[in-house]
Design a protein around this motif. Structure first.
Motif, mmCIF file in Angstrom:
data_model
loop_
_atom_site.group_PDB
_atom_site.id
_atom_site.type_symbol
_atom_site.label_atom_id
_atom_site.label_comp_id
_atom_site.label_asym_id
_atom_site.label_seq_id
_atom_site.Cartn_x
_atom_site.Cartn_y
_atom_site.Cartn_z
ATOM 1 N N SER A 164 24.495 -11.690 -8.934
ATOM 2 C CA SER A 164 24.592 -12.833 -9.753
ATOM 3 C C SER A 164 25.322 -12.252 -11.078
ATOM 4 C CB SER A 164 23.496 -13.365 -10.144
ATOM 5 O OG SER A 164 22.277 -12.315 -10.538
ATOM 6 N N GLY A 165 25.488 -13.006 -11.918
ATOM 7 C CA GLY A 165 25.997 -12.569 -13.080
ATOM 8 C C GLY A 165 27.530 -12.557 -13.373
ATOM 9 N N THR A 166 28.082 -12.030 -14.564
ATOM 10 C CA THR A 166 29.598 -12.055 -14.728
ATOM 11 C C THR A 166 29.902 -10.857 -15.740
ATOM 12 O OG1 THR A 166 29.407 -13.365 -16.737
ATOM 13 C CG2 THR A 166 30.114 -14.737 -14.539
ATOM 14 N N GLY A 167 28.948 -10.005 -15.772
ATOM 15 C CA GLY A 167 29.173 -8.842 -16.706
ATOM 16 C C GLY A 167 30.589 -7.902 -16.441
ATOM 17 N N THR A 168 30.440 -7.613 -15.075
ATOM 18 C CA THR A 168 31.583 -6.624 -14.721
ATOM 19 C C THR A 168 32.932 -7.121 -13.671
ATOM 20 O OG1 THR A 168 30.416 -5.552 -12.890
ATOM 21 C CG2 THR A 168 30.208 -4.670 -15.140
ATOM 22 N N VAL A 169 33.622 -6.574 -13.470
ATOM 23 C CA VAL A 169 34.667 -7.146 -12.478
ATOM 24 C C VAL A 169 33.897 -7.201 -11.049
ATOM 25 C CG1 VAL A 169 35.557 -4.732 -11.756
ATOM 26 C CG2 VAL A 169 36.885 -6.717 -11.359
ATOM 27 N N TRP A 170 32.828 -6.237 -10.737
ATOM 28 C CA TRP A 170 32.142 -6.205 -9.663
ATOM 29 C C TRP A 170 31.370 -7.547 -9.284
ATOM 30 C CZ3 TRP A 170 34.186 -2.935 -6.775
ATOM 31 C CH2 TRP A 170 34.450 -1.448 -7.556
ATOM 32 N N HIS A 171 31.030 -8.409 -10.574
ATOM 33 C CA HIS A 171 30.236 -9.541 -10.473
ATOM 34 C C HIS A 171 31.169 -10.788 -9.789
ATOM 35 C CE1 HIS A 171 27.648 -7.379 -13.233
ATOM 36 N NE2 HIS A 171 26.607 -8.160 -12.788
ATOM 37 N N TRP A 172 32.561 -10.349 -9.611
ATOM 38 C CA TRP A 172 33.382 -11.566 -9.289
ATOM 39 C C TRP A 172 33.785 -11.428 -7.906
ATOM 40 C CZ3 TRP A 172 35.926 -15.430 -12.595
ATOM 41 C CH2 TRP A 172 35.502 -15.112 -14.095
ATOM 42 N N ILE A 173 33.325 -10.389 -7.182
ATOM 43 C CA ILE A 173 33.735 -10.095 -5.786
ATOM 44 C C ILE A 173 33.146 -11.096 -4.883
ATOM 45 C CG2 ILE A 173 33.787 -8.360 -3.918
ATOM 46 C CD1 ILE A 173 34.177 -6.084 -5.850
ATOM 47 N N LEU A 174 31.933 -11.118 -4.903
ATOM 48 C CA LEU A 174 31.386 -12.238 -3.852
ATOM 49 C C LEU A 174 31.782 -13.575 -4.005
ATOM 50 C CD1 LEU A 174 27.730 -10.747 -3.454
ATOM 51 C CD2 LEU A 174 29.705 -10.571 -2.006
ATOM 52 N N PRO A 175 31.727 -14.223 -5.492
ATOM 53 C CA PRO A 175 31.923 -15.647 -5.640
ATOM 54 C C PRO A 175 33.365 -15.779 -5.136
ATOM 55 C CG PRO A 175 30.666 -14.734 -7.457
ATOM 56 C CD PRO A 175 31.060 -13.625 -6.841
ATOM 57 N N LEU A 241 37.988 -26.912 -4.163
ATOM 58 C CA LEU A 241 37.294 -25.646 -4.656
ATOM 59 C C LEU A 241 36.470 -25.797 -5.920
ATOM 60 C CD1 LEU A 241 37.526 -22.438 -4.163
ATOM 61 C CD2 LEU A 241 39.441 -22.521 -5.869
ATOM 62 N N LEU A 242 36.934 -26.748 -6.800
ATOM 63 C CA LEU A 242 36.114 -27.062 -8.099
ATOM 64 C C LEU A 242 34.649 -27.899 -7.534
ATOM 65 C CD1 LEU A 242 38.784 -28.675 -10.288
ATOM 66 C CD2 LEU A 242 37.696 -26.386 -10.358
ATOM 67 N N ASN A 243 34.861 -28.529 -6.288
ATOM 68 C CA ASN A 243 33.617 -29.311 -5.869
ATOM 69 C C ASN A 243 32.568 -27.947 -5.103
ATOM 70 O OD1 ASN A 243 34.223 -31.639 -6.972
ATOM 71 N ND2 ASN A 243 35.674 -32.086 -4.966
ATOM 72 N N GLY A 244 33.291 -27.275 -4.380
ATOM 73 C CA GLY A 244 32.701 -26.324 -3.683
ATOM 74 C C GLY A 244 31.908 -25.257 -4.572
ATOM 75 N N ALA A 245 32.540 -25.022 -5.630
ATOM 76 C CA ALA A 245 32.016 -24.080 -6.609
ATOM 77 C C ALA A 245 30.707 -24.482 -7.124
ATOM 78 C CB ALA A 245 33.057 -23.976 -7.811
ATOM 79 N N VAL A 246 30.258 -25.606 -6.939
ATOM 80 C CA VAL A 246 28.836 -26.218 -7.241
ATOM 81 C C VAL A 246 27.656 -25.161 -6.491
ATOM 82 C CG1 VAL A 246 27.210 -28.143 -7.097
ATOM 83 C CG2 VAL A 246 29.542 -28.331 -8.048
ATOM 84 N N VAL A 247 28.147 -25.345 -5.267
ATOM 85 C CA VAL A 247 27.208 -24.414 -4.429
ATOM 86 C C VAL A 247 27.262 -22.956 -4.261
ATOM 87 C CG1 VAL A 247 26.563 -24.018 -1.901
ATOM 88 C CG2 VAL A 247 27.330 -26.264 -2.577
ATOM 89 N N VAL A 248 28.494 -22.299 -4.453
ATOM 90 C CA VAL A 248 28.594 -21.102 -4.542
ATOM 91 C C VAL A 248 28.225 -20.470 -6.218
ATOM 92 C CG1 VAL A 248 30.237 -19.408 -4.805
ATOM 93 C CG2 VAL A 248 30.572 -20.951 -3.069
ATOM 94 N N GLU A 249 28.420 -21.295 -7.251
ATOM 95 C CA GLU A 249 27.845 -20.902 -8.388
ATOM 96 C C GLU A 249 26.395 -20.872 -8.307
ATOM 97 O OE1 GLU A 249 31.670 -22.503 -11.114
ATOM 98 O OE2 GLU A 249 29.962 -23.509 -11.258
ATOM 99 N N THR A 250 25.978 -22.030 -7.874
ATOM 100 C CA THR A 250 24.507 -22.126 -7.888
ATOM 101 C C THR A 250 23.728 -20.720 -6.966
ATOM 102 O OG1 THR A 250 24.372 -24.361 -7.808
ATOM 103 C CG2 THR A 250 22.238 -23.492 -7.276
ATOM 104 N N ILE A 251 24.295 -20.372 -5.998
ATOM 105 C CA ILE A 251 23.837 -19.464 -5.117
ATOM 106 C C ILE A 251 23.928 -17.848 -5.743
ATOM 107 C CG2 ILE A 251 24.162 -17.826 -3.050
ATOM 108 C CD1 ILE A 251 25.021 -20.426 -1.629
ATOM 109 N N PHE A 252 24.981 -17.873 -6.617
ATOM 110 C CA PHE A 252 25.347 -16.600 -7.129
ATOM 111 C C PHE A 252 25.101 -16.397 -8.441
ATOM 112 C CE2 PHE A 252 28.490 -16.008 -3.508
ATOM 113 C CZ PHE A 252 27.838 -15.175 -2.838
ATOM 114 N N GLY A 253 24.338 -17.599 -9.050
ATOM 115 C CA GLY A 253 24.046 -17.660 -10.666
ATOM 116 C C GLY A 253 25.324 -17.457 -11.536
#
Length: 304
Positions: A164-175, A241-253
């Motif tokens: 979870s989070g967005t602090g570094t480039v590693w935070h973006w890998i899973l989303p 993708l904009l709609n699907g991001a609702v679930v993914v953003e929630t899971i990964f905070g």
């Protein structure tokens, strides 16, 4: 061209209006937010003051009329929870979602077109079979399941990849990785199918008979004529993708508009919910308009 785009814009405007009306009334069915924001032992006077301040005392149709009048000047009101303009709250979150969607769709489009074109050129071969196998698996797997599996199998075993989070480039890998899989599989299949048909055309066979290099045959002669159905799917998947991001953003905070929308629904922050729906819908309509323009550029017959 102007008439063509005008009709598309008018259709989008009507759809947007219908969406706003639907969401406005459905959001009110979630209940009175007063009980969420005031203590259980709050006095009746305090509850009435809260409703009056937030415009909840008026009949529903009066609230709707006032909302539409404010919407005409792009005034979405203030967030009940944050006490700041709802549009500002949504736009801050939407920037994150837009970055996530742009990065994902760029990677998806490039990878799907290259791999799908090569699979079509070597149809029936080992590369084609492997690409088809993995694309079908990707297209069939739901985002929420992939996200949960990714957290369990990757993050718990690879310490430097956070969940979870967005602090570094590693935070973006899973989303990005989770959102990549499904559209990649769908677009690759369409690219492959369209390219197989195009590569069988007479002008492509003529180019190959003249000794034109395979790279030029695929990416110069065949690809442009195979792009029309591909652009349709890319547009659909970008909107999804904009709609699907609702679930993914929630899971990964992830602090995007999808997570904001879910949180605001649970908090009954009506102004933020409506502003989020409005901004997301506008983004999707603009995306569809761009696709229509690309259609007209690639095939002038569509303009008429």
């Amino acid at each position: 061209m102007r008439a063509f785009l005008g009709k598309r814009a008018l259709a989008s405007l009507i759809s947007l209006l219908g969406l706003i009306i639907l969401v406005f009334f459905l959001s009110r069915l979630t209940g009175d937010p007063t009980s969420l924001y005031l203590p259980l032992d709050a006095s009746l006077e305090a509850r009435e003051n809260f409703r009056e301040i937030n415009g909840l005392n008026d009949p529903l149709l009066v609230q709707f009329g006032r909302y539409m009048a404010d919407l005409a000047v792009l005034d979405f009101g203030d967030s009940i929870r944050r006490s700041e303009p709802a549009l500002d709250v949504v736009l801050r979150a939407f920037v994150w979602t837009l970055q996530l969607a742009a990065i994902t769709m760029t990677l998806v489009t490039v990878a799907a077109i290259v791999i799908g074109s090569l699979a079509a050129f070597h149809v029936g071969g080992l590369f084609d079979r492997i690409a088809t196998f993995f694309s079908l698996i990707g297209a069939s797997a739901p985002d929420f399941w992939i996200a949960i599996v990714a957290i369990v199998t990757i993050s718990l075993n690879v310490a430097f990849i956070p969940t979870s989070g967005t602090g570094t480039v590693w935070h973006w890998i899973l989303p990005v990785g989770v959102l990549f899989i499904r559209p990649f599989g769908l677009i690759l299949q369409v690219v492959r199918s369209s390219m197989i048909t195009t590569l069988g055309a007479a002008y492509v066979k003529t180019a190959r008979a003249k000794g034109v290099k395979n790279k030029s045959v695929i990416f110069v002669h065949a690809l442009r004529n195979a792009l029309l159905p591909v652009i349709t799917v890319i547009g659909d998947q970008a909107a999804a993708l904009l709609n699907g991001a609702v679930v993914v953003e929630t899971i990964f905070g992830f602090p995007g508009v999808g997570k904001l929308m879910i949180d605001s629904i649970l908090q009954r922050d009506f102004t933020v919910v409506l502003a989020a729906i409005f901004v997301t819908a506008i983004a999707i309509f603009v995306m569809n308009l761009i696709i229509d323009i690309l259609y007209a550029v690639l095939d002038p017959r569509i303009r008429y």
